[in-house]
Design a protein around this motif. Structure first.
Motif, PDB file in Angstrom:
ATOM      1  N   ALA A   3      16.969 -16.199  -8.438  1.00  0.00           N
ATOM      2  CA  ALA A   3      16.078 -15.705  -9.492  1.00  0.00           C
ATOM      3  C   ALA A   3      14.679 -15.461  -8.939  1.00  0.00           C
ATOM      4  CB  ALA A   3      16.036 -16.706 -10.648  1.00  0.00           C
ATOM      5  N   PHE A   4      14.228 -16.312  -8.006  1.00  0.00           N
ATOM      6  CA  PHE A   4      12.929 -16.103  -7.374  1.00  0.00           C
ATOM      7  C   PHE A   4      12.902 -14.756  -6.651  1.00  0.00           C
ATOM      8  CE2 PHE A   4      10.218 -16.354  -3.594  1.00  0.00           C
ATOM      9  CZ  PHE A   4       8.997 -16.683  -4.166  1.00  0.00           C
TER      10      PHE A   4
ATOM     11  N   ALA B 142      11.211  -8.931  -6.707  1.00  0.00           N
ATOM     12  CA  ALA B 142      11.586  -7.507  -6.705  1.00  0.00           C
ATOM     13  C   ALA B 142      11.174  -6.823  -8.001  1.00  0.00           C
ATOM     14  CB  ALA B 142      13.088  -7.357  -6.473  1.00  0.00           C
ATOM     15  N   ASP B 143      11.254  -7.546  -9.117  1.00  0.00           N
ATOM     16  CA  ASP B 143      10.870  -6.973 -10.413  1.00  0.00           C
ATOM     17  C   ASP B 143       9.357  -6.895 -10.576  1.00  0.00           C
ATOM     18  OD1 ASP B 143      13.566  -6.832 -11.012  1.00  0.00           O
ATOM     19  OD2 ASP B 143      13.553  -8.629 -12.289  1.00  0.00           O
ATOM     20  N   GLY B 144       8.629  -7.661  -9.787  1.00  0.00           N
ATOM     21  CA  GLY B 144       7.169  -7.652  -9.862  1.00  0.00           C
ATOM     22  C   GLY B 144       6.602  -8.360 -11.079  1.00  0.00           C
TER      23      GLY B 144
ATOM     24  N   ALA C 160      -0.957  -9.852  -5.449  1.00  0.00           N
ATOM     25  CA  ALA C 160      -0.369  -8.605  -5.952  1.00  0.00           C
ATOM     26  C   ALA C 160      -1.426  -7.502  -6.002  1.00  0.00           C
ATOM     27  CB  ALA C 160       0.243  -8.815  -7.328  1.00  0.00           C
ATOM     28  N   ASN C 161      -2.622  -7.840  -6.467  1.00  0.00           N
ATOM     29  CA  ASN C 161      -3.709  -6.855  -6.533  1.00  0.00           C
ATOM     30  C   ASN C 161      -4.167  -6.401  -5.157  1.00  0.00           C
ATOM     31  OD1 ASN C 161      -3.665  -6.899  -9.334  1.00  0.00           O
ATOM     32  ND2 ASN C 161      -5.274  -8.442  -9.484  1.00  0.00           N
ATOM     33  N   ALA C 162      -4.054  -7.278  -4.161  1.00  0.00           N
ATOM     34  CA  ALA C 162      -4.450  -6.942  -2.789  1.00  0.00           C
ATOM     35  C   ALA C 162      -3.296  -6.315  -2.002  1.00  0.00           C
ATOM     36  CB  ALA C 162      -4.943  -8.195  -2.072  1.00  0.00           C
ATOM     37  N   HIS C 163      -2.151  -6.140  -2.656  1.00  0.00           N
ATOM     38  CA  HIS C 163      -0.952  -5.547  -2.030  1.00  0.00           C
ATOM     39  C   HIS C 163      -0.450  -6.380  -0.851  1.00  0.00           C
ATOM     40  CE1 HIS C 163      -1.557  -2.167  -4.645  1.00  0.00           C
ATOM     41  NE2 HIS C 163      -2.782  -2.035  -4.203  1.00  0.00           N
ATOM     42  N   THR C 164      -0.618  -7.697  -0.930  1.00  0.00           N
ATOM     43  CA  THR C 164      -0.088  -8.586   0.108  1.00  0.00           C
ATOM     44  C   THR C 164       1.096  -9.405  -0.403  1.00  0.00           C
ATOM     45  OG1 THR C 164      -1.671 -10.335  -0.433  1.00  0.00           O
ATOM     46  CG2 THR C 164      -2.313  -8.758   1.296  1.00  0.00           C
ATOM     47  N   LEU C 165       1.457  -9.206  -1.659  1.00  0.00           N
ATOM     48  CA  LEU C 165       2.636  -9.860  -2.222  1.00  0.00           C
ATOM     49  C   LEU C 165       3.833  -8.971  -1.924  1.00  0.00           C
ATOM     50  CD1 LEU C 165       3.204 -12.410  -3.921  1.00  0.00           C
ATOM     51  CD2 LEU C 165       3.172 -10.947  -5.936  1.00  0.00           C
ATOM     52  N   PRO C 166       4.913  -9.524  -1.401  1.00  0.00           N
ATOM     53  CA  PRO C 166       6.062  -8.678  -1.069  1.00  0.00           C
ATOM     54  C   PRO C 166       6.659  -8.028  -2.315  1.00  0.00           C
ATOM     55  CG  PRO C 166       6.513 -10.989  -0.534  1.00  0.00           C
ATOM     56  CD  PRO C 166       5.144 -10.925  -1.084  1.00  0.00           C
ATOM     57  N   THR C 167       7.224  -6.849  -2.126  1.00  0.00           N
ATOM     58  CA  THR C 167       7.937  -6.178  -3.213  1.00  0.00           C
ATOM     59  C   THR C 167       9.419  -6.507  -3.165  1.00  0.00           C
ATOM     60  OG1 THR C 167       8.194  -4.207  -1.849  1.00  0.00           O
ATOM     61  CG2 THR C 167       6.302  -4.266  -3.347  1.00  0.00           C
ATOM     62  N   ALA C 168       9.864  -7.072  -2.066  1.00  0.00           N
ATOM     63  CA  ALA C 168      11.247  -7.529  -1.919  1.00  0.00           C
ATOM     64  C   ALA C 168      11.279  -8.559  -0.802  1.00  0.00           C
ATOM     65  CB  ALA C 168      12.179  -6.371  -1.598  1.00  0.00           C
TER      66      ALA C 168
ATOM     67  N   ARG D 273       9.226  -7.394   2.480  1.00  0.00           N
ATOM     68  CA  ARG D 273       8.868  -5.978   2.417  1.00  0.00           C
ATOM     69  C   ARG D 273       7.580  -5.847   1.603  1.00  0.00           C
ATOM     70  NH1 ARG D 273      12.683  -3.951   5.193  1.00  0.00           N
ATOM     71  NH2 ARG D 273      14.809  -4.712   5.029  1.00  0.00           N
ATOM     72  N   LEU D 274       6.622  -5.140   2.160  1.00  0.00           N
ATOM     73  CA  LEU D 274       5.319  -4.974   1.520  1.00  0.00           C
ATOM     74  C   LEU D 274       5.275  -3.650   0.756  1.00  0.00           C
ATOM     75  CD1 LEU D 274       3.117  -6.349   4.404  1.00  0.00           C
ATOM     76  CD2 LEU D 274       3.813  -7.502   2.313  1.00  0.00           C
ATOM     77  N   PRO D 275       4.282  -3.490  -0.154  1.00  0.00           N
ATOM     78  CA  PRO D 275       4.219  -2.284  -0.985  1.00  0.00           C
ATOM     79  C   PRO D 275       4.074  -0.969  -0.213  1.00  0.00           C
ATOM     80  CG  PRO D 275       2.764  -3.983  -1.847  1.00  0.00           C
ATOM     81  CD  PRO D 275       3.269  -4.466  -0.531  1.00  0.00           C
ATOM     82  N   GLU D 276       3.500  -1.005   0.983  1.00  0.00           N
ATOM     83  CA  GLU D 276       3.331   0.222   1.755  1.00  0.00           C
ATOM     84  C   GLU D 276       4.697   0.707   2.241  1.00  0.00           C
ATOM     85  OE1 GLU D 276       0.994  -1.703   4.569  1.00  0.00           O
ATOM     86  OE2 GLU D 276      -0.447  -2.233   3.028  1.00  0.00           O
ATOM     87  N   PRO D 277       5.087   1.935   1.894  1.00  0.00           N
ATOM     88  CA  PRO D 277       6.451   2.392   2.187  1.00  0.00           C
ATOM     89  C   PRO D 277       6.816   2.425   3.671  1.00  0.00           C
ATOM     90  CG  PRO D 277       5.183   4.080   0.999  1.00  0.00           C
ATOM     91  CD  PRO D 277       4.303   2.902   1.192  1.00  0.00           C
TER      92      PRO D 277
END
Length: 150
Positions: A17-18, A23-25, A64-72, A96-100
Motif C-alpha cells: 500500500a505504501f 505512485a498515486d501521489g 513533493a513540492n521540490a520534486h524530490t519525492l519519488p513518483t514510483a 523514479r523521480l518526476p523528471e521523465p
C-alpha cells in the motif's frame, strides 16, 4: 497453517500500500499508513530526518513540492525479519523521480512495521542512497533483464 502466518502477510500488504500511495501521489493516503504516535520517524533518502507524524507530513509535502519525492518505487530485493508485533523490511529499491529522463535513484530502505489495534502500521522508514558501485551493479542487472536477484 499457524494463526500468525496471515498476521505477517498483512504487514506486506501495508508495504505494498505504501508503494501504491507513492505512485498515486496521495500524501493523505500515505499518512494513513503511519502509526498514530509521535515516535514515528522517517529518514529521507535526501538526508532529512522527520520525527512525529506532523513533521513527516510536512516533510513529504515539501519533498513533493521540490520534486524530490519519488513518483514510483520499485522494490528490487526484499528481506524480511519478523517477530510477534514487529516486522522489519530491508529493501533495495529504484526510486523514479518526476523528471521523465532522470535515471532512477538507487536506495536502500528499511521499513519498521508495528501491529497496532489489529492493523500493521509504519513506525519508521530509513532510506539512504546506495553506494555508486552497488547501484551500478543493480542497474546493469535490470538493463540486462536478469532481475535483481540473479
Amino acid at each position: 497453517m499457524p494463526r500468525f502466518a496471515r498476521l505477517f502477510e498483512a504487514a506486506a500488504d501495508t508495504l505494498n500500500a505504501f508503494y501504491q500511495t507513492v505512485a498515486d501521489g496521495s500524501i493523505d493516503a500515505l499518512m494513513a499508513l503511519w502509526i498514530d504516535e509521535e515516535f514515528a520517524s522517517y529518514v529521507h533518502a535526501g538526508g532529512a530526518h522527520w520525527h512525529g507524524v506532523d513533521q513527516i507530513r510536512a516533510g513529504l509535502v515539501a519533498a513533493a513540492n521540490a520534486h524530490t519525492l519519488p513518483t514510483a518505487i520499485e522494490p528490487l530485493d526484499v528481506r524480511v525479519y519478523d517477530s510477534l508485533g514487529t516486522v522489519v523490511y530491508t529493501v533495495a529499491e529504484a526510486h523514479r523521480l518526476p523528471e521523465p529522463l532522470a535515471q532512477p535513484r538507487m536506495v536502500y530502505t528499511t521499513y519498521v512495521m508495528v501491529h497496532e489495534r489489529g492493523e500493521w502500521r509504519i513506525a519508521h522508514i530509513h532510506a539512504s542512497p546506495m553506494p555508486e558501485e552497488t547501484a551500478s551493479e543493480f542497474a546493469a542487472k535490470i538493463r540486462h533483464g536478469q532481475g535483481a536477484l540473479h
